[in-house]
Design a protein around this motif. Structure first.
Motif, PDB file in Angstrom:
ATOM      1  N   ASN A  77      31.406  40.249  39.103  1.00 23.62           N
ATOM      2  CA  ASN A  77      31.953  39.097  38.390  1.00 23.62           C
ATOM      3  C   ASN A  77      31.195  37.836  38.823  1.00 23.62           C
ATOM      4  O   ASN A  77      31.363  37.370  39.945  1.00 23.62           O
ATOM      5  CB  ASN A  77      33.441  38.956  38.679  1.00 23.62           C
ATOM      6  N   PRO A  78      30.375  37.279  37.924  1.00 25.47           N
ATOM      7  CA  PRO A  78      29.552  36.132  38.307  1.00 25.47           C
ATOM      8  C   PRO A  78      30.356  34.856  38.557  1.00 25.47           C
ATOM      9  O   PRO A  78      29.880  33.956  39.249  1.00 25.47           O
ATOM     10  CB  PRO A  78      28.611  35.958  37.116  1.00 25.47           C
ATOM     11  N   GLU A  79      31.558  34.770  38.038  1.00 22.53           N
ATOM     12  CA  GLU A  79      32.371  33.566  38.195  1.00 22.53           C
ATOM     13  C   GLU A  79      32.946  33.409  39.602  1.00 22.53           C
ATOM     14  O   GLU A  79      33.296  32.299  40.002  1.00 22.53           O
ATOM     15  CB  GLU A  79      33.523  33.568  37.187  1.00 22.53           C
ATOM     16  N   LEU A  80      33.072  34.514  40.342  1.00 21.90           N
ATOM     17  CA  LEU A  80      33.768  34.456  41.623  1.00 21.90           C
ATOM     18  C   LEU A  80      33.003  33.722  42.713  1.00 21.90           C
ATOM     19  O   LEU A  80      33.605  33.236  43.667  1.00 21.90           O
ATOM     20  CB  LEU A  80      34.144  35.861  42.091  1.00 21.90           C
ATOM     21  N   GLY A  81      31.680  33.595  42.581  1.00 23.59           N
ATOM     22  CA  GLY A  81      30.908  32.861  43.567  1.00 23.59           C
ATOM     23  C   GLY A  81      31.318  31.395  43.612  1.00 23.59           C
ATOM     24  O   GLY A  81      31.483  30.811  44.676  1.00 23.59           O
ATOM     25  N   GLU A  82      31.506  30.806  42.446  1.00 21.11           N
ATOM     26  CA  GLU A  82      31.889  29.397  42.356  1.00 21.11           C
ATOM     27  C   GLU A  82      33.399  29.201  42.315  1.00 21.11           C
ATOM     28  O   GLU A  82      33.896  28.138  42.657  1.00 21.11           O
ATOM     29  CB  GLU A  82      31.275  28.774  41.093  1.00 21.11           C
ATOM     30  N   ALA A  83      34.123  30.231  41.842  1.00 17.24           N
ATOM     31  CA  ALA A  83      35.570  30.085  41.650  1.00 17.24           C
ATOM     32  C   ALA A  83      36.331  31.318  42.146  1.00 17.24           C
ATOM     33  O   ALA A  83      36.928  32.048  41.362  1.00 17.24           O
ATOM     34  CB  ALA A  83      35.871  29.837  40.174  1.00 17.24           C
ATOM     35  N   PRO A  84      36.324  31.566  43.475  1.00 17.89           N
ATOM     36  CA  PRO A  84      37.027  32.752  43.996  1.00 17.89           C
ATOM     37  C   PRO A  84      38.530  32.720  43.714  1.00 17.89           C
ATOM     38  O   PRO A  84      39.172  33.769  43.655  1.00 17.89           O
ATOM     39  CB  PRO A  84      36.729  32.725  45.493  1.00 17.89           C
ATOM     40  N   ALA A  85      39.097  31.532  43.481  1.00 21.10           N
ATOM     41  CA  ALA A  85      40.537  31.425  43.211  1.00 21.10           C
ATOM     42  C   ALA A  85      40.927  32.044  41.872  1.00 21.10           C
ATOM     43  O   ALA A  85      42.121  32.215  41.608  1.00 21.10           O
ATOM     44  CB  ALA A  85      40.977  29.967  43.258  1.00 21.10           C
ATOM     45  N   LEU A  86      39.942  32.442  41.050  1.00 17.00           N
ATOM     46  CA  LEU A  86      40.271  33.167  39.819  1.00 17.00           C
ATOM     47  C   LEU A  86      41.065  34.428  40.133  1.00 17.00           C
ATOM     48  O   LEU A  86      41.884  34.866  39.335  1.00 17.00           O
ATOM     49  CB  LEU A  86      38.999  33.552  39.054  1.00 17.00           C
ATOM     50  N   VAL A  87      40.810  35.009  41.306  1.00 17.24           N
ATOM     51  CA  VAL A  87      41.551  36.211  41.701  1.00 17.24           C
ATOM     52  C   VAL A  87      43.027  35.877  41.890  1.00 17.24           C
ATOM     53  O   VAL A  87      43.895  36.678  41.556  1.00 17.24           O
ATOM     54  CB  VAL A  87      40.941  36.863  42.955  1.00 17.24           C
ATOM     55  N   ASN A  88      43.325  34.689  42.397  1.00 15.47           N
ATOM     56  CA  ASN A  88      44.722  34.253  42.515  1.00 15.47           C
ATOM     57  C   ASN A  88      45.322  33.966  41.148  1.00 15.47           C
ATOM     58  O   ASN A  88      46.454  34.345  40.860  1.00 15.47           O
ATOM     59  CB  ASN A  88      44.845  32.980  43.357  1.00 15.47           C
ATOM     60  N   ASP A  89      44.553  33.280  40.316  1.00 19.83           N
ATOM     61  CA  ASP A  89      45.066  32.812  39.023  1.00 19.83           C
ATOM     62  C   ASP A  89      45.234  33.933  37.999  1.00 19.83           C
ATOM     63  O   ASP A  89      46.174  33.902  37.207  1.00 19.83           O
ATOM     64  CB  ASP A  89      44.136  31.741  38.435  1.00 19.83           C
ATOM     65  N   ASP A  90      44.297  34.900  37.983  1.00 17.27           N
ATOM     66  CA  ASP A  90      44.290  35.917  36.939  1.00 17.27           C
ATOM     67  C   ASP A  90      43.641  37.200  37.470  1.00 17.27           C
ATOM     68  O   ASP A  90      42.551  37.574  37.039  1.00 17.27           O
ATOM     69  CB  ASP A  90      43.511  35.372  35.730  1.00 17.27           C
ATOM     70  N   PRO A  91      44.292  37.885  38.442  1.00 24.92           N
ATOM     71  CA  PRO A  91      43.646  39.022  39.100  1.00 24.92           C
ATOM     72  C   PRO A  91      43.300  40.181  38.166  1.00 24.92           C
ATOM     73  O   PRO A  91      42.307  40.873  38.386  1.00 24.92           O
ATOM     74  CB  PRO A  91      44.657  39.454  40.168  1.00 24.92           C
ATOM     75  N   ILE A  92      44.093  40.375  37.133  1.00 27.04           N
ATOM     76  CA  ILE A  92      43.864  41.504  36.224  1.00 27.04           C
ATOM     77  C   ILE A  92      42.920  41.110  35.085  1.00 27.04           C
ATOM     78  O   ILE A  92      42.311  41.962  34.452  1.00 27.04           O
ATOM     79  CB  ILE A  92      45.202  42.030  35.651  1.00 27.04           C
ATOM     80  N   GLY A  93      42.771  39.819  34.841  1.00 22.78           N
ATOM     81  CA  GLY A  93      41.914  39.332  33.761  1.00 22.78           C
ATOM     82  C   GLY A  93      40.595  38.824  34.289  1.00 22.78           C
ATOM     83  O   GLY A  93      39.734  39.595  34.722  1.00 22.78           O
ATOM     84  N   ARG A  94      40.435  37.501  34.308  1.00 25.33           N
ATOM     85  CA  ARG A  94      39.168  36.884  34.703  1.00 25.33           C
ATOM     86  C   ARG A  94      38.842  37.077  36.175  1.00 25.33           C
ATOM     87  O   ARG A  94      37.702  36.868  36.586  1.00 25.33           O
ATOM     88  CB  ARG A  94      39.186  35.388  34.370  1.00 25.33           C
ATOM     89  N   GLY A  95      39.809  37.505  36.998  1.00 31.57           N
ATOM     90  CA  GLY A  95      39.581  37.678  38.427  1.00 31.57           C
ATOM     91  C   GLY A  95      39.149  39.074  38.843  1.00 31.57           C
ATOM     92  O   GLY A  95      39.252  39.423  40.016  1.00 31.57           O
ATOM     93  N   TRP A  96      38.646  39.874  37.892  1.00 30.09           N
ATOM     94  CA  TRP A  96      38.141  41.203  38.263  1.00 30.09           C
ATOM     95  C   TRP A  96      36.983  41.051  39.250  1.00 30.09           C
ATOM     96  O   TRP A  96      36.348  40.002  39.320  1.00 30.09           O
ATOM     97  CB  TRP A  96      37.727  41.999  37.027  1.00 30.09           C
ATOM     98  N   LEU A  97      36.720  42.097  40.043  1.00 25.56           N
ATOM     99  CA  LEU A  97      35.684  42.020  41.067  1.00 25.56           C
ATOM    100  C   LEU A  97      34.364  42.628  40.621  1.00 25.56           C
ATOM    101  O   LEU A  97      33.336  41.960  40.595  1.00 25.56           O
ATOM    102  CB  LEU A  97      36.153  42.694  42.357  1.00 25.56           C
ATOM    103  N   ILE A  98      34.387  43.938  40.311  1.00 20.71           N
ATOM    104  CA  ILE A  98      33.154  44.638  39.943  1.00 20.71           C
ATOM    105  C   ILE A  98      33.426  45.636  38.828  1.00 20.71           C
ATOM    106  O   ILE A  98      34.569  46.011  38.573  1.00 20.71           O
ATOM    107  CB  ILE A  98      32.523  45.382  41.150  1.00 20.71           C
ATOM    108  N   LYS A  99      32.336  46.055  38.187  1.00 21.16           N
ATOM    109  CA  LYS A  99      32.399  47.156  37.220  1.00 21.16           C
ATOM    110  C   LYS A  99      31.519  48.272  37.751  1.00 21.16           C
ATOM    111  O   LYS A  99      30.421  48.029  38.243  1.00 21.16           O
ATOM    112  CB  LYS A  99      31.942  46.692  35.840  1.00 21.16           C
TER     113      LYS A  99
END
Length: 124
Positions: A77-99
């Motif tokens: 997930n390229p967004e997590l480098g700049e916005a790791p809090a996406l995992v808090n906000d939307d863990p099942i959606g935009r806060g996914w880790l890897i495919k």
């Protein structure tokens, strides 16, 4: 997303054919608190079910993330480098880790569905 399956370590898998999206459950992110950094594996890395794939650091602690399936990382997930809090906000959606391209889709059979995971959480 497709049906989710969960591990006892609070990781989830959303399987679509042989492609699995992996992340942590809403319960896991709530236990961690505010996430401030995530260390993800490189694309191309082979992952093994039950082995560490990532480290999540929060204001409370650092926690390992274990792969619920085996395969090869095809995307992080390229967004997590700049916005790791996406995992808090939307863990099942935009806060996914890897495919991961799954090497044995049958491994998902041992994981819990939503109902079983909800029951499991009540025992904690």
């Amino acid at each position: 997303m497709t049906d989710l399956r969960y591990s006892k370590d609070h990781e989830y898998v959303a399987l679509d054919g042989d492609l699995a999206t992996l992340g942590i459950s809403d319960y896991a992110q709530s236990q961690l608190g505010d996430i401030v950094f995530i260390e993800l594996p490189e694309v191309g890395k082979k992952v093994t079910k039950g082995k560490e794939i990532a480290v999540i650091e929060s204001v409370k602690a650092a926690s390992e993330v274990y792969s619920p399936v085996s395969g090869e990382v095809v995307e992080v997930n390229p967004e997590l480098g700049e916005a790791p809090a996406l995992v808090n906000d939307d863990p099942i959606g935009r806060g996914w880790l890897i495919k991961v391209r799954v090497s044995d889709p049958g491994e998902c059979a041992s994981l819990m569905d939503d109902a079983a995971y909800s029951s499991f959480l009540k025992t904690l």
